[in-house]
Scaffold this motif. Structure first.
Motif, PDB file in Angstrom:
ATOM      1  N   PRO A 125       0.805  -1.227   0.000  1.00  0.00           N
ATOM      2  CA  PRO A 125       0.000   0.000   0.000  1.00  0.00           C
ATOM      3  C   PRO A 125       0.835   1.273   0.000  1.00  0.00           C
ATOM      4  N   ASP A 126       2.126   1.151   0.344  1.00  0.00           N
ATOM      5  CA  ASP A 126       3.020   2.304   0.315  1.00  0.00           C
ATOM      6  C   ASP A 126       3.660   2.508  -1.045  1.00  0.00           C
ATOM      7  N   GLY A 127       3.319   1.658  -2.022  1.00  0.00           N
ATOM      8  CA  GLY A 127       3.887   1.782  -3.358  1.00  0.00           C
ATOM      9  C   GLY A 127       5.244   1.142  -3.525  1.00  0.00           C
ATOM     10  N   MET A 128       5.766   0.534  -2.471  1.00  0.00           N
ATOM     11  CA  MET A 128       7.062  -0.130  -2.558  1.00  0.00           C
ATOM     12  C   MET A 128       6.884  -1.592  -2.980  1.00  0.00           C
ATOM     13  N   LEU A 129       7.947  -2.173  -3.541  1.00  0.00           N
ATOM     14  CA  LEU A 129       7.933  -3.556  -4.007  1.00  0.00           C
ATOM     15  C   LEU A 129       8.487  -4.467  -2.913  1.00  0.00           C
ATOM     16  N   TYR A 130       7.657  -5.397  -2.461  1.00  0.00           N
ATOM     17  CA  TYR A 130       8.059  -6.350  -1.430  1.00  0.00           C
ATOM     18  C   TYR A 130       8.407  -7.681  -2.092  1.00  0.00           C
ATOM     19  N   VAL A 131       9.442  -8.330  -1.557  1.00  0.00           N
ATOM     20  CA  VAL A 131      10.011  -9.523  -2.178  1.00  0.00           C
ATOM     21  C   VAL A 131      10.203 -10.587  -1.105  1.00  0.00           C
ATOM     22  N   HIS A 188      13.790 -15.908   7.802  1.00  0.00           N
ATOM     23  CA  HIS A 188      12.778 -16.665   7.073  1.00  0.00           C
ATOM     24  C   HIS A 188      13.428 -17.841   6.342  1.00  0.00           C
ATOM     25  N   ARG A 189      12.689 -18.943   6.251  1.00  0.00           N
ATOM     26  CA  ARG A 189      13.193 -20.117   5.537  1.00  0.00           C
ATOM     27  C   ARG A 189      12.858 -20.060   4.052  1.00  0.00           C
ATOM     28  N   ASN A 190      11.594 -19.790   3.726  1.00  0.00           N
ATOM     29  CA  ASN A 190      11.185 -19.772   2.318  1.00  0.00           C
ATOM     30  C   ASN A 190       9.815 -19.108   2.225  1.00  0.00           C
ATOM     31  N   VAL A 191       9.803 -17.835   1.907  1.00  0.00           N
ATOM     32  CA  VAL A 191       8.564 -17.050   1.849  1.00  0.00           C
ATOM     33  C   VAL A 191       7.984 -17.113   0.443  1.00  0.00           C
ATOM     34  N   GLN A 192       6.727 -17.572   0.337  1.00  0.00           N
ATOM     35  CA  GLN A 192       6.070 -17.629  -0.963  1.00  0.00           C
ATOM     36  C   GLN A 192       4.677 -17.001  -0.964  1.00  0.00           C
ATOM     37  N   GLY A 193       4.318 -16.280   0.067  1.00  0.00           N
ATOM     38  CA  GLY A 193       3.022 -15.618   0.089  1.00  0.00           C
ATOM     39  C   GLY A 193       3.108 -14.283   0.790  1.00  0.00           C
ATOM     40  N   LEU A 194       2.529 -13.230   0.183  1.00  0.00           N
ATOM     41  CA  LEU A 194       2.503 -11.887   0.742  1.00  0.00           C
ATOM     42  C   LEU A 194       1.119 -11.295   0.519  1.00  0.00           C
ATOM     43  N   ALA A 195       0.537 -10.712   1.558  1.00  0.00           N
ATOM     44  CA  ALA A 195      -0.771 -10.062   1.410  1.00  0.00           C
ATOM     45  C   ALA A 195      -0.967  -9.064   2.544  1.00  0.00           C
ATOM     46  N   TRP A 196      -1.710  -7.992   2.243  1.00  0.00           N
ATOM     47  CA  TRP A 196      -1.990  -6.941   3.214  1.00  0.00           C
ATOM     48  C   TRP A 196      -3.474  -6.929   3.558  1.00  0.00           C
ATOM     49  N   ASP A 197      -3.770  -6.626   4.827  1.00  0.00           N
ATOM     50  CA  ASP A 197      -5.172  -6.467   5.195  1.00  0.00           C
ATOM     51  C   ASP A 197      -5.606  -5.033   4.942  1.00  0.00           C
ATOM     52  N   GLN A 198      -6.860  -4.716   5.282  1.00  0.00           N
ATOM     53  CA  GLN A 198      -7.405  -3.398   4.963  1.00  0.00           C
ATOM     54  C   GLN A 198      -6.752  -2.285   5.761  1.00  0.00           C
ATOM     55  N   ALA A 199      -6.089  -2.646   6.858  1.00  0.00           N
ATOM     56  CA  ALA A 199      -5.379  -1.651   7.655  1.00  0.00           C
ATOM     57  C   ALA A 199      -3.920  -1.512   7.236  1.00  0.00           C
ATOM     58  N   GLY A 200      -3.509  -2.237   6.192  1.00  0.00           N
ATOM     59  CA  GLY A 200      -2.143  -2.137   5.696  1.00  0.00           C
ATOM     60  C   GLY A 200      -1.141  -3.024   6.397  1.00  0.00           C
ATOM     61  N   THR A 214      -9.026 -21.176   4.691  1.00  0.00           N
ATOM     62  CA  THR A 214      -9.588 -19.855   4.954  1.00  0.00           C
ATOM     63  C   THR A 214      -9.436 -19.572   6.443  1.00  0.00           C
ATOM     64  N   VAL A 215      -8.987 -18.359   6.751  1.00  0.00           N
ATOM     65  CA  VAL A 215      -8.676 -18.009   8.137  1.00  0.00           C
ATOM     66  C   VAL A 215      -9.338 -16.670   8.463  1.00  0.00           C
ATOM     67  N   PRO A 216     -10.208 -16.618   9.470  1.00  0.00           N
ATOM     68  CA  PRO A 216     -10.794 -15.330   9.865  1.00  0.00           C
ATOM     69  C   PRO A 216      -9.709 -14.360  10.331  1.00  0.00           C
ATOM     70  N   LEU A 217      -9.921 -13.100  10.006  1.00  0.00           N
ATOM     71  CA  LEU A 217      -8.950 -12.059  10.323  1.00  0.00           C
ATOM     72  C   LEU A 217      -9.664 -10.916  11.019  1.00  0.00           C
ATOM     73  N   HIS A 218      -9.183 -10.557  12.193  1.00  0.00           N
ATOM     74  CA  HIS A 218      -9.813  -9.465  12.943  1.00  0.00           C
ATOM     75  C   HIS A 218      -8.743  -8.641  13.644  1.00  0.00           C
ATOM     76  N   ASP A 219      -8.628  -7.379  13.256  1.00  0.00           N
ATOM     77  CA  ASP A 219      -7.687  -6.445  13.891  1.00  0.00           C
ATOM     78  C   ASP A 219      -6.271  -7.010  13.950  1.00  0.00           C
ATOM     79  N   GLY A 220      -5.855  -7.647  12.872  1.00  0.00           N
ATOM     80  CA  GLY A 220      -4.491  -8.142  12.789  1.00  0.00           C
ATOM     81  C   GLY A 220      -4.241  -9.475  13.449  1.00  0.00           C
ATOM     82  N   THR A 221      -5.291 -10.107  13.950  1.00  0.00           N
ATOM     83  CA  THR A 221      -5.155 -11.415  14.589  1.00  0.00           C
ATOM     84  C   THR A 221      -5.920 -12.451  13.789  1.00  0.00           C
ATOM     85  N   LEU A 222      -5.312 -13.614  13.608  1.00  0.00           N
ATOM     86  CA  LEU A 222      -5.918 -14.681  12.831  1.00  0.00           C
ATOM     87  C   LEU A 222      -6.641 -15.665  13.738  1.00  0.00           C
TER      88      LEU A 222
END
Length: 370
Positions: free
Chosen positions: A173-179, A225-237, A312-320
């Motif tokens: 959301p900050d416009g930067m590229l995450y890897v 980290h050992r091997n990161v293959q998933g990245l996603a942001w919630d609505q709060a960034g 599928t995992v419920p997400l609430h205020d940054g907690t799964l």
């Protein structure tokens, strides 16, 4: 394997399956208990869907794709899909045959390596830039390209191996590229601040270390980290990442700048008393091996390879919350992404050398937003 397979959009029967005994994931890193034996971009931006994906209404968009890996959406809603072993980028849209629109030069595919993550520039309408993470002869690297032009290397020197190559890229959301990178089989790299391996990197769109990183001038955003293959942001960034464990625990981590997530000193929970950050959720590798993740509304979606299901995992205020097992009948799942119209796209990975290939594999399934 070609790309000329059936484009008739077949209806997919997907029964909801709640796994008895799954324990809620929480800030203390609870464990989901296994029920069977058997790795974000997943998203290119924070998810802003128009509705909740209907997981009971899956529809095949296309089949016969050779090891689909990265998936990113163009502004018009078409998807770009990376074929890991061929180096090809396909343009995919419902109701039409996939079209090869680019072939990334210099891709060397062995084991888990090859053409991996894709990301579309936030300002694509003006720049036409697409980003790709791939394995070359000497390293893993990121290139910036235009589909009608040449590619340019913007970041290189990420150690490669037949396994643990990471590969997800996503604009935050900050416009930067995450890897998300892997340790390339050497856990010591994950704790070495000078190595880009075993890290989440944060770069400018030009490939430089992003301003505001924990260490000025360094691309490292988090380590251990050992091997990161998933990245996603919630609505709060808030950034979440999926990580392959070794033999004990796979992880979903809430990523915060400068934090150390423990590998190889610790796998799963139990590192907090040594200054490491514990995961929010852990699974046994047999039920997960999480690769792509995506967030729509208040739900985190996790594509499981060895576990052969969508979590599928419920997400609430940054907690799964408590994970729920869904869609267990498509085999290995690599990538999950939220389309601009709110639909959820899911790719299988049965042709990657570790799956049981079925007629029509590999395929992309779309679940429309309700």
């Amino acid at each position: 394997m070609g790309i000329t397979g059936s484009i008739a959009r077949r209806r997919i029967t997907v029964a909801a399956l709640f796994v008895v005994g799954v324990v809620a994931g929480c800030a203390s890193g609870s464990q989901a208990q296994p029920d069977r034996t058997t790795a974000v971009v997943t998203t290119t931006a924070p998810s802003t869907p128009s509705g909740v994906p209907d997981l009971d209404a899956g529809e095949e968009i296309v089949g016969d794709i050779a090891v689909p890996w990265g998936l990113a959406f163009l502004p018009d809603g078409d998807a770009l899909v990376a074929e890991r072993d061929t180096g090809r980028i396909l343009r995919v849209r419902p109701g039409r045959a996939p079209e090869q629109v680019y072939e990334v030069p210099g891709v060397v595919a062995r084991g888990e390596s090859g053409l991996l993550g894709l990301a579309v520039a936030r300002d694509y309408a003006e720049t036409r830039y697409v980003y790709a993470y791939f394995t070359a002869a000497d390293d893993n690297r990121i290139v910036r390209l235009r589909l009608d032009g040449q590619s340019e290397v913007i970041f290189d020197g990420i150690a490669k191996a037949n396994t643990h190559d990471g590969g997800r890229i996503a604009f935050g959301p900050d416009g930067m590229l995450y890897v998300g990178t892997g340790d390339a089989g050497d856990g010591g790299r994950a704790q070495d601040p000078a190595s880009p391996n075993g890290k989440i990197l944060r770069l400018t769109p030009d490939g430089a270390a992003a301003p505001g990183n924990p260490t000025p001038g360094s691309p490292v955003y988090s380590l251990g980290h050992r091997n990161v293959q998933g990245l996603a942001w919630d609505q709060a960034g808030r950034l979440f990442a999926a990580e392959f464990g070794q033999n004990a625990f796979d992880e979903i981590n809430l990523i915060e700048p400068g934090r150390n997530y423990g590998w190889p000193a610790v796998e799963g929970v139990g590192g907090a008393d040594r200054g490491f950050t514990d995961p929010q959720i852990v699974w046994k590798p047999a039920e997960a091996s999480p690769s792509g993740i995506a967030i729509a509304g208040d739900t985190l979606y996790v594509a499981a390879l060895r576990g052969e299901r969508l979590w599928t995992v419920p997400l609430h205020d940054g907690t799964l919350g408590t994970p729920q097992s869904r869609i267990p009948d498509l085999g290995r799942l690599r990538t999950v992404a939220i389309a601009p119209d709110g639909g959820l796209w899911l790719t299988t990975s049965n042709t990657d050398g570790r799956g049981d290939v079925r007629a029509g594999d590999d395929r992309i399934i779309r679940f429309p937003a309700r």
